[in-house]
Design a protein around this motif. Structure first.
Motif, short mmCIF file in Angstrom:
data_model
loop_
_atom_site.label_atom_id
_atom_site.label_comp_id
_atom_site.label_asym_id
_atom_site.label_seq_id
_atom_site.Cartn_x
_atom_site.Cartn_y
_atom_site.Cartn_z
N TYR A 67 0.83 -1.21 0.00
CA TYR A 67 0.00 0.00 0.00
C TYR A 67 0.86 1.26 0.00
N LEU A 70 2.23 2.02 -3.37
CA LEU A 70 1.22 2.59 -4.27
C LEU A 70 0.87 4.01 -3.89
N GLU A 71 1.00 4.32 -2.60
CA GLU A 71 0.68 5.66 -2.12
C GLU A 71 1.53 6.73 -2.82
N ARG A 74 -0.21 7.43 -6.27
CA ARG A 74 -1.66 7.22 -6.22
C ARG A 74 -2.41 7.93 -7.34
N ASP A 75 -1.82 8.99 -7.90
CA ASP A 75 -2.52 9.75 -8.95
C ASP A 75 -2.51 9.05 -10.30
N LEU A 77 -2.63 5.47 -10.56
CA LEU A 77 -3.04 4.07 -10.39
C LEU A 77 -4.25 3.76 -11.25
N GLU A 81 -4.56 -2.26 -9.17
CA GLU A 81 -3.79 -1.44 -8.23
C GLU A 81 -4.69 -0.39 -7.58
N GLN A 82 -5.50 0.27 -8.38
CA GLN A 82 -6.42 1.28 -7.85
C GLN A 82 -7.45 0.66 -6.92
N TYR A 85 -5.70 -0.21 -3.69
CA TYR A 85 -5.36 1.01 -2.95
C TYR A 85 -6.58 1.59 -2.25
N LYS A 89 -7.08 1.41 1.84
CA LYS A 89 -7.19 2.71 2.50
C LYS A 89 -8.47 2.79 3.31
#
Length: 228
Positions: A67, A70-71, A74-75, A77, A81-82, A85, A89
């Motif tokens: 996580y 990926l953070e 994050r914009d 993803l 993956e999205q 995430y 979260k």
């Protein structure tokens, strides 16, 4: 004298209505091919990225570290993956605010992942329905152009003393080109629509399976800790 006519000659000699019909069908065909190429690339990329991420997910990597990685991006993803995430979260947030409500945690997490999946599917299938529209209406538009052109050809003979096939043949040939263009636009569109729809179904099933599997892991975490 030759009886052969190329497409440009047929188009230029056709009536204005038939010409408009042909132009519309050619525009439909161009747009369809643009959508076919674009969506095929997007779906191919999405399926490959989904498989790649799931390999990483099942490699045993710590979910918190996954996580955090990926953070950082994050914009950008997409796909699995999205979905992961967003789900992780929401899971972390709910676990902090409602630590003694495991059912609520799992329901909220699952809801967030499904909403994320729906957005991913909506993006992936964007414009694909247009192919179905082209496939269904193009033959009829072409047929309209043909009927109009043939009708116009026969009406032009009304003042002739002696009508012959040679007199109407060029007009009929010009009119029939509309039907041919209609099929030219419709056939690739319907084939591509069916193929892309199958790939969309596969991608959606991949996402859905991942959500179920991830939810099972989270279920063991919250209920395991809760039982202890």
């Amino acid at each position: 004298m030759t009886s052969e006519l190329n497409f440009l000659e047929l188009f230029l000699k056709a009536g204005i209505v038939v010409q408009i019909v042909i132009v519309i069908l050619l525009i439909f065909s161009i747009i369809s091919w643009a959508i076919i190429i674009q969506r095929s690339r997007i779906l191919t990329k999405a399926i490959k990225e989904s498989a790649r991420f799931e390999d990483r997910f099942w490699s045993g990597e710590d979910l918190n570290k996954l996580y955090e990685g990926l953070e950082n991006r994050r914009d950008v993803l997409t796909g699995s993956e999205q979905i992961f995430y967003v789900g992780f979260k929401e899971f972390s947030r709910l676990k902090k605010s409602n630590p003694n409500a495991p059912e609520a945690i799992l329901q909220g997490t699952s809801r967030a992942m499904n909403l994320s999946m729906n957005r991913e599917i909506e993006y992936a299938e964007d414009r694909i329905p247009f192919l179905a529209t082209v496939a269904s209406i193009s033959p009829y538009i072409g047929l309209f152009g043909t009927v109009w052109g043939i009708m116009h050809s026969f009406m032009a003979l009304s003042g002739a003393k002696q009508a012959t096939l040679q007199m109407v043949a060029p007009g009929i040939a010009e009119a029939l080109i509309a039907t041919a263009i209609g099929l030219f636009a419709a056939i690739p569109a319907v084939m591509a629509y069916n193929r892309l729809s199958l790939r969309m179904s596969k991608l959606e099933q991949n996402y859905s399976n991942f959500i179920d599997e991830f939810t099972t892991i989270l279920h063991r975490q919250v209920f395991g800790k809760n039982h202890n």
